[in-house]
Design a protein around this motif. Sequence first.
Motif, PDB file in Angstrom:
ATOM      1  N   GLY A   9       0.818  -1.200   0.000  1.00  0.00           N
ATOM      2  CA  GLY A   9       0.000   0.000   0.000  1.00  0.00           C
ATOM      3  C   GLY A   9       0.841   1.234   0.000  1.00  0.00           C
ATOM      4  O   GLY A   9       1.945   1.248   0.511  1.00  0.00           O
ATOM      5  N   ASP A  59      -3.440   5.160   0.891  1.00  0.00           N
ATOM      6  CA  ASP A  59      -4.295   4.261   1.647  1.00  0.00           C
ATOM      7  C   ASP A  59      -4.379   4.670   3.108  1.00  0.00           C
ATOM      8  O   ASP A  59      -5.094   4.045   3.874  1.00  0.00           O
ATOM      9  N   ARG A  60      -3.653   5.686   3.521  1.00  0.00           N
ATOM     10  CA  ARG A  60      -3.552   6.006   4.942  1.00  0.00           C
ATOM     11  C   ARG A  60      -4.386   7.226   5.310  1.00  0.00           C
ATOM     12  O   ARG A  60      -4.592   8.120   4.519  1.00  0.00           O
ATOM     13  N   ALA A  88     -11.904  -1.469  -1.681  1.00  0.00           N
ATOM     14  CA  ALA A  88     -11.513  -0.434  -0.722  1.00  0.00           C
ATOM     15  C   ALA A  88     -12.481   0.736  -0.706  1.00  0.00           C
ATOM     16  O   ALA A  88     -12.441   1.554   0.210  1.00  0.00           O
ATOM     17  N   TYR A 102      -1.906  -8.502  -4.489  1.00  0.00           N
ATOM     18  CA  TYR A 102      -2.328  -8.328  -3.099  1.00  0.00           C
ATOM     19  C   TYR A 102      -2.851  -9.621  -2.481  1.00  0.00           C
ATOM     20  O   TYR A 102      -2.936  -9.730  -1.264  1.00  0.00           O
ATOM     21  N   TRP A 134     -10.850  -6.789   2.163  1.00  0.00           N
ATOM     22  CA  TRP A 134      -9.796  -5.779   2.189  1.00  0.00           C
ATOM     23  C   TRP A 134      -9.847  -4.977   3.473  1.00  0.00           C
ATOM     24  O   TRP A 134     -10.893  -4.443   3.867  1.00  0.00           O
ATOM     25  N   ARG A 193      -8.540  -1.654   5.164  1.00  0.00           N
ATOM     26  CA  ARG A 193      -7.881  -0.368   4.946  1.00  0.00           C
ATOM     27  C   ARG A 193      -6.856  -0.104   6.040  1.00  0.00           C
ATOM     28  O   ARG A 193      -5.837   0.539   5.816  1.00  0.00           O
ATOM     29  N   ARG A 235      -4.029  -2.440   5.014  1.00  0.00           N
ATOM     30  CA  ARG A 235      -3.728  -2.345   3.579  1.00  0.00           C
ATOM     31  C   ARG A 235      -3.400  -3.714   2.999  1.00  0.00           C
ATOM     32  O   ARG A 235      -2.405  -3.890   2.288  1.00  0.00           O
ATOM     33  N   ARG A 236      -4.247  -4.680   3.291  1.00  0.00           N
ATOM     34  CA  ARG A 236      -4.066  -6.026   2.762  1.00  0.00           C
ATOM     35  C   ARG A 236      -5.395  -6.775   2.823  1.00  0.00           C
ATOM     36  O   ARG A 236      -6.340  -6.354   3.504  1.00  0.00           O
TER      37      ARG A 236
END
Length: 239
Positions: A18, A22-23, A66, A99, A225, A227, A230-231
């Motif tokens: 990620g 994604d953060r 996501a 992923y 998924w 968040r 991130r996986r």
Amino acid sequence: MARLPLLLLALVALDACGGASDRGTPARHDTTAAPAPDRPATLGPCATPAGGDSLCFVGSRSHDFAGDGRPFRIEIDARGPAPDSLRVALRIVRNDSVYHRADWSTALYGRYDDGPVSRDSTRRRAAAHLARLLGDSAFVPVRALLGGAPAPDAMLREAIAFDVQVAEERRRRGLAPGDTLPIAARESPAPVADSARVRALAAELRGATAYRYYAGGEATYAVAWSRAERRFVTVFSCC
């Protein structure tokens, strides 16, 4: 479901990649209907046969797991000499990064056959199972997967706890998402005592949309998924 022995039936490799995008954003999960396959697939002759591989099923489908407008792509590539000996490769990718990965053989589809199955029946069965990997039924709310369990929350936490152990095993070995984790590590990863992490993932993913796939025999898996991490996290593994 303790220790998830069904992982022996399919070579499942889980990890995450990620970027900064994604953060720092609350998790949002797309629960709308999945779009049509990007590349509709049928089981038939390979476009470019190689070696003994004359039969192929190749297709893909996109879904915004996501909820950030950047969909992942589910890619299916199955090939081999016969319907009951195809090597199936499932990948969930975005921007060409893997992923989630799973590999198995269509031989597992006939694991519980009582006797010989005709060639036509074997072909129809393989084609149907492969088509479901790109069908609407593959996209399931996590809550629906747990509906029949006597203690659904405990079942979800148990699946996630094992997933966390596998993820930590991969991290310790420095393995990328597309790399194969040794079978002994997949079956019995080192214990990880992190109940807070498991509870947080369960709370995040309980309302998510999962991708469910059948790998033959008793092996049905579902991943969702996260968040936060991130996986893709395995939220279901059962018969």
